[in-house]
Each structure stands twice: as structure tokens, then as C-alpha cells.
Design an enzyme around this catalytic site. Sequence first.
Site, PDB file in Angstrom:
ATOM      1  N   HIS A   1       0.611  -1.183  -0.421  1.00 56.00           N
ATOM      2  CA  HIS A   1      -0.083   0.588  -0.403  1.00 56.00           C
ATOM      3  C   HIS A   1       1.197   1.100   0.134  1.00 56.00           C
ATOM      4  O   HIS A   1       2.217   1.127   0.917  1.00 56.00           O
ATOM      5  CB  HIS A   1      -1.343  -0.181   1.213  1.00 56.00           C
ATOM      6  CG  HIS A   1      -0.234   0.087   2.436  1.00 56.00           C
ATOM      7  ND1 HIS A   1       0.218  -1.215   3.189  1.00 56.00           N
ATOM      8  CD2 HIS A   1       0.308   0.651   3.674  1.00 56.00           C
ATOM      9  CE1 HIS A   1       0.393  -1.731   4.344  1.00 56.00           C
ATOM     10  NE2 HIS A   1       0.280   0.033   4.800  1.00 56.00           N
TER      11      HIS A   1
ATOM     12  N   ARG B   1      -4.489   1.448  14.473  1.00 59.29           N
ATOM     13  CA  ARG B   1      -3.896   0.506  13.574  1.00 59.29           C
ATOM     14  C   ARG B   1      -4.100  -0.530  14.717  1.00 59.29           C
ATOM     15  O   ARG B   1      -3.055  -1.110  15.666  1.00 59.29           O
ATOM     16  CB  ARG B   1      -2.767   0.905  12.887  1.00 59.29           C
ATOM     17  CG  ARG B   1      -2.154  -0.656  12.024  1.00 59.29           C
ATOM     18  CD  ARG B   1      -0.525   0.134  11.100  1.00 59.29           C
ATOM     19  NE  ARG B   1       0.182   0.028  11.928  1.00 59.29           N
ATOM     20  CZ  ARG B   1       1.712   0.409  11.535  1.00 59.29           C
ATOM     21  NH1 ARG B   1       1.733   0.168  10.392  1.00 59.29           N
ATOM     22  NH2 ARG B   1       2.306   0.293  12.550  1.00 59.29           N
TER      23      ARG B   1
END
Length: 324
Positions: A280, A297
Site C-alpha cells: 500500500h 491500527r
Amino acid sequence: MTTDSRSTDEAARAAGLEVRPVAGHIGAEIEGVDLAEGLDDAQVAAIRAAVLRWKVVFFRGQRLDHAGHVAFARRFGEPVVLRKRGSASPRDVPEIETTADRLELGGRFGMDHDEWLQRRRHTLLRGWHCDHGARIDPPAATILRAETVPPYGGDTTWSNLAAAYAGLSAPVRDFVDGLRAEHRLGVGYQPRPGDDAYVRHLLDHQVASLHPLVRVHPETGERVLYVNGYYVEQITDLSRAESAAILDMLLDQATRPEYTVRFRWEPGSIAFWDNRATIHLAPSDNAHLGFPRTMHRVMLAGEVPVGVDGKPSEPVTGTEPGRW
Ligand SMILES: [Fe+2]
């Protein structure tokens, strides 16, 4: 587990979810579930199948708090607990890492954010990465939750590395199948003149592993073009020049637009990706705008990668399976 579209759809139907693909090779939005309510087994199976099939799935308008985020993650694996986290991370929830202050990381090493980005960006594809890819056992998945997002800018983009591998010509697939590469933290960093606190940090905290250039996915069996612009230093057994040229080609392949999906965050959005089959691109178009962006996260513990020849990755320095 399968990556077949039909069985992914069947699992979704059985769970009462709607899985709507948003690009040809990667990315699906999942609707019809309130993650804060907890998941039944059919929902877990459907979401897992969608992650394996579409590599990244998105949920919108969710209202998870930290505990709910961790509880959701636990349905899919064992959350990683980092020894060190940024100062915005919640003290009482060790599985969550929060990024809030864009100045924090560079600031620790005496740089403003622009200089920090510039010195770490040794190629145009530098920002592409899988999370903690220099470790011997990179996380299997990452679940990222948006709390505060800028009104524009700050999108994240993912690429499907299984599709990228499948899109190579057969002779090139054969060639890369047997290769390995060194993945190292801090590759290509451009030191500051004189004393550089980040160089000292890198020397004290080196992390490097030899990973197969083509990884066999432990759940789907797919072959994955296991490259990224952030950690990959050198293809083993090739000359420096050969390695640079071939890595450029493979990185171009891995990040071709047709293998990617771009996601526009809203508060309450969640992206859940397979960190073994994707890379990503963290956004770099929002720091100059000055808008706050707060993300939480949770990563799930992963396996040691295995190549086409069945051989696992090897640690080079600073990394041991299961030790964070
Ligand atoms: Fe990341």
C-alpha cells in the site's frame, strides 16, 4: 480457504452481508454489518473469504472504539503488541497504534515532515510497502480505523501482488520464481550532512530478512510478487546493476494502476487488508494542508514467508519469529 468469487459470494449471502467489489483486481466494500455488535461465525467466515479474494475490504460508518477494534481483530488472528508506539497511542490498549501527529516521527530525529519524507524517498515508488516487511514474519493483516480525516487528500492506495505476479509473462515468472531479495529497514535513506540521528537510530536498530521474491500465500496458495519500494534492497545473487533494473521492472509491474484500488477515508471507515498479498501507498498529499488525520491500527501476527521452492525466509539481523 479459497479465492473463488462464487464461494466468496456464497459465504457473504449466508452471513447476510453484501460484498461489493470496487475495482477489477482488488478492493471490496462490505455492507450490512455493524462491527460494534460483534460478529457471528458466518460473518467472520464471509469477511475472511472477502479479504482473501479481494485483498482489502472496506467498511464505512462504523462506530468501533479501541476495545471493539481489538475484539474485531481477534476474530481473525492474534493482534501484535509493539514494544514501542507513538505517543498518541492509547496506553491501556497495547494492541492499538495511533498515528495522529504528522510531525512526530521526523521530529524525533530533528527533521520537519517535508525533509523526513524527502530523505526517505529514494525512488518514486518509495512510499509503497507492506507493513513491517523487513521482519522475518511480517504481519498477516492490518486493520486500520479512521477517526479524524482531512476534508480532501490523505487517500490510501493498495495493490494486489497476486494479480501483479499473474500478469507477468511466463518466462519472467519462471525467472523470478527462484529468486530471493534482502528487505531492510532504512534502505535508500539519504543521510543529512554531518551527524544524523536517524542514521544512528538505523545502525542501532537494524532489521533485515531474506524473503523469496515470489511468495506462496499460506492460505490461498497463490503466488505473490513479494516486492515493495520501501524495504527491498537487493535481489540476492544478481549484480547491483542487474538487481536495480529488475527491481524497477517488478515495482512498475506491482504498482500498475489496474492492480490498484484507492480509498477515500471518512470518520468511521475501516480498511482490512491482507498484508501478505498487497502493498500500500501511504498518502503524501495531505501533510502540507495541515488538517488533522488520526488513524488507529491493529496488526495480526503473520507467518514466515515461504517461496515457490518451499524454503522459508531467513533472518539477516534484528528479527526473530514472534518477537516484536
Ligand atoms: Fe503501512
